[in-house]
Design a protein around this motif. Structure first.
Motif, PDB file in Angstrom:
ATOM      1  N   ALA A  67       0.862  -1.485   0.164  1.00  0.00           N
ATOM      2  CA  ALA A  67       0.039   0.128   0.195  1.00  0.00           C
ATOM      3  C   ALA A  67       0.720   1.419   0.043  1.00  0.00           C
ATOM      4  O   ALA A  67       0.120   2.312  -0.358  1.00  0.00           O
ATOM      5  CB  ALA A  67      -0.812   0.217   1.152  1.00  0.00           C
ATOM      6  N   HIS A  87      -0.852   4.928  -0.611  1.00  0.00           N
ATOM      7  CA  HIS A  87      -1.892   5.396  -2.065  1.00  0.00           C
ATOM      8  C   HIS A  87      -2.812   5.466  -1.159  1.00  0.00           C
ATOM      9  O   HIS A  87      -3.424   5.821  -0.301  1.00  0.00           O
ATOM     10  CB  HIS A  87      -2.475   3.652  -1.969  1.00  0.00           C
ATOM     11  N   ASP A  89      -6.253   4.531  -0.979  1.00  0.00           N
ATOM     12  CA  ASP A  89      -6.806   4.147  -0.482  1.00  0.00           C
ATOM     13  C   ASP A  89      -6.596   4.256   0.982  1.00  0.00           C
ATOM     14  O   ASP A  89      -7.977   3.169   1.906  1.00  0.00           O
ATOM     15  CB  ASP A  89      -7.509   2.766  -1.236  1.00  0.00           C
ATOM     16  N   VAL A  90      -4.946   4.250   1.167  1.00  0.00           N
ATOM     17  CA  VAL A  90      -5.332   3.726   2.852  1.00  0.00           C
ATOM     18  C   VAL A  90      -4.894   5.548   3.804  1.00  0.00           C
ATOM     19  O   VAL A  90      -4.270   5.118   4.640  1.00  0.00           O
ATOM     20  CB  VAL A  90      -4.018   3.090   2.972  1.00  0.00           C
ATOM     21  N   GLN A  91      -5.003   6.297   3.105  1.00  0.00           N
ATOM     22  CA  GLN A  91      -3.780   7.716   3.329  1.00  0.00           C
ATOM     23  C   GLN A  91      -6.304   7.718   3.871  1.00  0.00           C
ATOM     24  O   GLN A  91      -6.568   7.175   4.354  1.00  0.00           O
ATOM     25  CB  GLN A  91      -4.007   8.794   2.439  1.00  0.00           C
ATOM     26  N   ARG A  93      -6.181   7.475   7.278  1.00  0.00           N
ATOM     27  CA  ARG A  93      -5.794   6.582   8.345  1.00  0.00           C
ATOM     28  C   ARG A  93      -4.642   6.291   9.955  1.00  0.00           C
ATOM     29  O   ARG A  93      -4.868   5.708  10.222  1.00  0.00           O
ATOM     30  CB  ARG A  93      -6.213   5.019   8.025  1.00  0.00           C
TER      31      ARG A  93
END
Length: 393
Positions: A67, A87, A89-91, A93
């Protein structure tokens, strides 16, 4: 939350894609870029980085899937964050913050700064680094060079505003019924010798202890707190630095840490180093005294990570726990007239009494006594704090 694994040559294509995706999501991808040509160049450079002994290239994995990308250089003088991309999609967090926090802890253990460069047109990254305590130390082309050290972070937490409002004469921890027993016990433990206070602060304890005839020295990292001490006493010798590593001149019969201050050291390694630093300052048979709270994990309901420590007119203390890392952040809410409010936050690493005793053994100490307070109240399973006296064997 995440794990790091060393990148292989076969990861180069993914690393290129994640950098492109992250840069595009930020709206910072150069207009008209030839992505095919850029990708080929980045893959070749990544192959070189994998084989470069001076750098460590990692794949960031989240939920066991690639990721992100992390590149770090390490020398005896500095830990340098060369690049981190996640990426989209995982920002958002907390993964980037957790990675940088882990690097800060590494730099602290090694007693070196953590450094990085950030583009001036990347405001999101700059806000993150500012929040984590980085300060600008230089420029390189279109980038600013930022640096974090333990000293910078502590001076940010304990700044001039905090120092100016720290003393509360005759109330709270400055009340006579708190200071009196503390000073009397410390004078007894000094046994006619010299005393050294780790994290002397504004001199809440050191000043009255000196007035009771005990020669007192100190170690303090916050220059703002030290300035406040100097308004009350300008004769107490103080070495500026970290209580885990800084050496004050001379030899002492007593070293002491009051009011939970050892928990300001955020790693177990630092806390052990603090014990060893105390041992270095003591004469044979000297004592190291620690006042510390007992972690309140029994008050945490299942699934609730916070406790309310104090709730009174004008002030609320809320502690949030990370039980995996033994970290707690104290949130101090101060209320004024109407809806006005002010928030201050301080991070800590909590320590169980048994763990504290083991740290002492590693540094050559044995436990001499433990009470619930400075007046000698017996310590029990229900005690919320303790005063532990260790003797150098």
């Amino acid at each position: 939350m995440f794990q790091l694994r060393p990148a292989q040559a076969s990861d180069a294509g993914f690393l290129a894609e994640v950098v492109l995706a992250a840069t595009r999501a930020q709206g910072r991808l150069a207009e008209g870029i030839d992505e095919v040509e850029w990708r080929a160049g980045f893959v070749a450079w990544s192959h070189e980085s994998v084989d470069d002994p001076a750098t460590d290239l990692y794949v960031v994995e989240v939920d066991d899937r690639p990721a992100g990308r992390l590149r770090v250089s390490r020398t005896p003088e500095v830990v340098e964050l060369n690049g981190i991309q996640l990426h989209p999609d995982v920002q958002n967090r907390g993964i980037g913050t957790a990675i940088i926090t882990a690097l800060q802890e590494e730099a602290t253990r090694r007693n070196v700064p953590l450094q990085l460069s950030v583009e001036r047109d990347n405001p999101n990254a700059r806000r993150l680094y500012h929040r984590l305590g980085f300060v600008k130390v230089g420029e390189e082309g279109a980038e600013d060079v930022l640096r974090w050290t333990k000293g910078v972070e502590q001076n940010r937490l304990w700044d001039a505003d905090v120092a100016a409002g720290y003393d509360t004469p005759d109330t709270g921890m400055f009340a006579a019924d708190v200071i009196g027993p503390t000073v009397n016990r410390l004078k007894e433990l000094a046994a006619g010798g010299r005393a050294l206070e780790f994290a002397i602060g504004t001199g809440r304890v050191a000043v009255p202890l000196a007035e009771h005839g005990v020669p007192v020295s100190g170690i303090e990292l916050s220059t703002a707190m030290l300035d406040q001490l100097r308004t009350k006493n300008d004769t107490i010798p103080v070495a500026v630095g970290d209580m885990a590593t800084t050496r004050a001149p001379g030899e002492f019969t007593l070293v002491y840490l009051v009011y939970n201050t050892i928990s300001n050291l955020l790693t177990q390694e630092e806390q052990v180093a603090c014990f060893r630093n105390a041992a270095r300052h003591l004469s044979p048979g000297g004592r190291f005294v620690i006042e510390l709270w007992v972690p309140e994990l029994r008050r945490l309901p299942p699934g609730v990570p916070a406790t309310v420590g104090i709730a009174e007119p004008g002030y609320i203390l809320l502690d949030t726990y990370d039980v995996l890392r033994q970290h707690v952040v104290s949130h101090h809410f101060h209320f004024g007239e109407g809806t006005a409010a002010q928030l201050g936050r301080t991070p800590h690493r909590y320590i169980w009494p048994a763990e504290l005793d083991l740290m002492a053994q590693l540094a050559g100490f044995t436990l001499e006594s433990r009470h619930a307070d400075w007046s000698g109240t017996p310590f029990t399973a229900d005690s919320t704090s303790h005063v532990s006296v260790y003797r150098l064997t």
